[in-house]
Write a protein that holds these residues in place. Structure first.
Motif, PDB file in Angstrom:
ATOM      1  N   TYR A  32       0.706  -1.161  -0.017  1.00 25.08           N
ATOM      2  CA  TYR A  32      -0.043  -0.143   0.161  1.00 25.08           C
ATOM      3  C   TYR A  32       0.968   1.172   0.124  1.00 25.08           C
ATOM      4  CZ  TYR A  32      -2.818   3.816   1.662  1.00 25.08           C
ATOM      5  OH  TYR A  32      -3.561   5.131   1.751  1.00 25.08           O
ATOM      6  N   GLU A  33       1.920   1.415   0.660  1.00 28.28           N
ATOM      7  CA  GLU A  33       2.748   2.582   0.858  1.00 28.28           C
ATOM      8  C   GLU A  33       3.306   2.847  -0.449  1.00 28.28           C
ATOM      9  OE1 GLU A  33       3.018   4.644   3.261  1.00 28.28           O
ATOM     10  OE2 GLU A  33       1.361   3.546   4.479  1.00 28.28           O
ATOM     11  N   THR A  34       3.631   1.987  -1.104  1.00 27.44           N
ATOM     12  CA  THR A  34       4.044   2.015  -2.576  1.00 27.44           C
ATOM     13  C   THR A  34       3.193   2.219  -3.498  1.00 27.44           C
ATOM     14  OG1 THR A  34       6.133   0.464  -2.060  1.00 27.44           O
ATOM     15  CG2 THR A  34       5.562   1.084  -4.504  1.00 27.44           C
ATOM     16  N   ASP A 164      10.605   1.563  -8.991  1.00 27.18           N
ATOM     17  CA  ASP A 164       9.683   2.532  -8.435  1.00 27.18           C
ATOM     18  C   ASP A 164      10.324   3.916  -8.782  1.00 27.18           C
ATOM     19  OD1 ASP A 164       8.540   4.149  -6.270  1.00 27.18           O
ATOM     20  OD2 ASP A 164       9.506   3.358  -4.597  1.00 27.18           O
ATOM     21  N   GLY A 165       9.753   4.887  -8.926  1.00 26.44           N
ATOM     22  CA  GLY A 165      10.265   6.098  -9.293  1.00 26.44           C
ATOM     23  C   GLY A 165      10.766   6.850  -8.359  1.00 26.44           C
ATOM     24  N   GLU A 166      10.427   6.660  -6.968  1.00 24.99           N
ATOM     25  CA  GLU A 166      10.798   7.395  -5.782  1.00 24.99           C
ATOM     26  C   GLU A 166      12.089   6.966  -5.410  1.00 24.99           C
ATOM     27  OE1 GLU A 166       9.366   8.715  -1.258  1.00 24.99           O
ATOM     28  OE2 GLU A 166       7.982   7.532  -2.641  1.00 24.99           O
ATOM     29  N   THR A 167      12.449   5.530  -5.428  1.00 26.34           N
ATOM     30  CA  THR A 167      13.529   4.903  -4.832  1.00 26.34           C
ATOM     31  C   THR A 167      14.509   4.436  -5.926  1.00 26.34           C
ATOM     32  OG1 THR A 167      12.788   2.738  -4.570  1.00 26.34           O
ATOM     33  CG2 THR A 167      12.418   4.375  -2.798  1.00 26.34           C
ATOM     34  N   LEU A 218      -0.750  -5.116  -9.223  1.00 23.56           N
ATOM     35  CA  LEU A 218      -1.916  -4.175  -9.249  1.00 23.56           C
ATOM     36  C   LEU A 218      -1.811  -3.200  -7.982  1.00 23.56           C
ATOM     37  CD1 LEU A 218      -4.666  -6.454 -10.368  1.00 23.56           C
ATOM     38  CD2 LEU A 218      -3.037  -5.097 -11.710  1.00 23.56           C
ATOM     39  N   LYS A 219      -2.591  -2.122  -8.213  1.00 27.62           N
ATOM     40  CA  LYS A 219      -2.601  -1.214  -6.934  1.00 27.62           C
ATOM     41  C   LYS A 219      -3.528  -1.759  -5.786  1.00 27.62           C
ATOM     42  CE  LYS A 219      -2.346   3.167  -7.501  1.00 27.62           C
ATOM     43  NZ  LYS A 219      -2.599   4.612  -7.618  1.00 27.62           N
TER      44      LYS A 219
END
Length: 219
Positions: A32-34, A164-167, A218-219
């Protein structure tokens, strides 16, 4: 002899039906956090792996053996991938880059960094996305012969990676590598091949994507 052939095909049909009935796939989800931060995913054009090529994307495949890649391989896999991703448009917004667009953006980024994780983060910043889907082709050999009589079977190998675009870290990865074999050598492959015929490289790649996308998160 005729009775033996009839029995052989009956066994094939029974196995095919039983395999399909047991092929329920468990849906996978991003944590969920991702997932809450990923709305748009940047889809890069497939890259060809060769001895002379240098890649700036981390793709830790294990058992894939590189080989010849047909000139049409990139166009074929890019087209098939776009088709498959349309099934997930309710979960993510996919942004597709052309070859020229990708080359222009990556050349700008490489002037600043060659670190794989930083490259992913910069790609997302420049395209306002939160994830990157990258594909690498290792082998794409067309069959020699027809669908019922071949000299050499089709052989395909590729990998897909979601970052992951953030990490910049890998969120999901799958690889597919297959050289079609006669069903007499491996009857279980009827589930993958789908038909009692020799597949083209595109048909084999399409079945590979079907297999890979069974675990697409999936999300």
């Amino acid at each position: 002899m005729k009775d033996f052939k009839k029995l052989y095909f009956v066994i094939i049909i029974i196995l095919f039906l039983s395999l399909n009935s047991c092929s329920k796939t468990k849906t996978t989800y991003l944590p969920y956090e991702t997932a809450k931060n990923i709305n748009s995913i940047l889809v890069l054009p497939f890259e060809i792996c060769s001895e002379n090529s240098e890649s700036f994307f981390y793709c830790p495949v294990k058992e894939v053996i590189s080989g010849y890649v047909e000139p049409s391989a990139k166009e074929t896999l890019n087209r098939l991938l776009k088709k498959f991703l349309s099934n997930y448009s309710s979960h993510y917004n996919f942004i597709f880059l052309s070859e020229n667009e990708f080359e222009n953006i990556i050349s700008q980024i490489l002037e600043e960094t060659k670190n794989p994780a930083e490259i992913i983060k910069e790609l997302c910043k420049k395209t306002n996305t939160q994830g990157v889907l990258y594909g690498r082709i290792y082998r794409f050999i067309e069959r020699k012969g027809s669908s019922f009589s071949i000299v050499e079977p089709a052989s395909v190998a590729f990998a897909l990676v979601l970052y992951d675009g953030e990490t910049g870290k890998i969120l999901w990865m799958e690889e597919f590598y297959e050289t079609q074999k006669p069903l007499s050598e491996n009857i279980l492959n009827i589930k993958l091949y789908g038909k009692l015929k020799w597949l083209s490289a595109e048909e084999l790649a399409e079945r590979g994507l079907i297999k890979i996308f069974k675990t697409f998160p999936l999300k």
